[in-house]
Design an enzyme around this catalytic site. Structure first.
Site, short mmCIF file in Angstrom:
data_model
loop_
_atom_site.label_atom_id
_atom_site.label_comp_id
_atom_site.label_asym_id
_atom_site.label_seq_id
_atom_site.Cartn_x
_atom_site.Cartn_y
_atom_site.Cartn_z
CG ASP A 172 10.52 -15.32 27.06
OD1 ASP A 172 9.70 -16.23 27.30
OD2 ASP A 172 10.30 -14.12 27.30
CD GLU A 215 7.28 -20.04 28.36
OE1 GLU A 215 7.83 -19.82 29.45
OE2 GLU A 215 6.54 -19.23 27.78
CG ASP A 229 10.92 -10.10 27.37
OD1 ASP A 229 9.80 -10.60 27.17
OD2 ASP A 229 11.10 -8.93 27.75
#
EC number: 3.1.21.10
Length: 171
Positions: A7, A74, A147
Site C-alpha cells: 500500500d 493498488e 497502511d
C-alpha cells in the site's frame, strides 16, 4: 502461493505478506495465513529522492526476506490534490521497480475491487477494512498501521481473484 501486498503512501508505505496453501477448504474460503506486515516510514527530514531510495531499499529487503511468488499493488486512482497524487505516484513507481528488480510478477487492483473483495462493500471505510483483515487472518486485533492493513487487504484480494480464475480455468 505467497503474496506480498504493498500500500503505497507518501508518509508510510504499508506491506503485508499472506500465504495460501494449495487447495481451498470445503467452505469455499481460502485458507489464509499471515506471514508478516509492517510500515516503512522514511524520516520526514529527508529529501523526496532520499525518501524514495529508503522505501526502495526497505521493500527490496522485505522481498528478499519473505520470498513471495507475486507482488500485488493498488492501481492508480485519481486525486483532487495533484501534488499528493504525484508524490504517491513516485512511491508507487518505486514499489513497482522493487518488484521488477526482484524478478517478481505484479498484479494491480482497483481500490473498489480490494474493498469489495475483503469487506463485501466497495466503499468501505478504513476501519471496516482493518476489521475484516484481522478476521480473515485470525488476528486478535486489527493490524497497525492502517497502511499495513491495506497492504494485507491487497494481498487477500489477489488470492481470492487468483483462486476464482483457477476455478474458472479448470471447468
Amino acid at each position: 502461493m505467497r503474496i506480498f501486498g504493498i500500500d503505497c503512501g507518501s508518509e508510510i508505505t504499508g506491506y503485508g505478506i499472506v500465504e495460501c496453501p494449495d487447495g481451498t477448504p470445503r467452505s469455499g474460503q481460502p485458507d489464509l495465513r499471515l506471514i508478516a506486515f509492517g510500515g516503512i516510514r522514511p524520516a520526514k527530514k529527508l529529501t523526496l529522492a532520499e525518501r524514495l531510495a529508503f522505501v526502495h531499499r526497505e521493500l527490496l529487503t522485505q522481498l528478499a526476506a519473505h520470498q513471495p511468488d507475486l507482488v500485488a499493488v493498488e492501481e492508480v486512482f485519481y486525486s483532487v490534490n495533484a501534488k499528493s497524487a504525484l508524490k504517491l505516484g513516485h512511491v508507487r513507481g518505486v514499489a513497482l521497480l522493487a518488484a521488477a528488480t526482484a524478478g517478481l510478477p505484479i498484479a494491480e487492483y482497483a481500490p473498489l475491487t480490494i474493498k469489495s473483495t475483503v469487506t463485501g462493500y466497495g466503499l468501505a471505510q478504513k476501519e471496516q477494512v482493518q476489521f475484516m483483515v484481522a478476521r480473515l487472518l485470525h488476528m486478535p486485533e486489527p493490524p497497525e498501521p492502517a497502511d499495513a492493513a491495506d497492504a494485507l487487504a491487497i494481498a487477500i484480494c489477489h488470492i481470492h481473484h487468483a483462486q476464482t480464475i483457477q476455478a474458472q480455468q479448470s471447468r
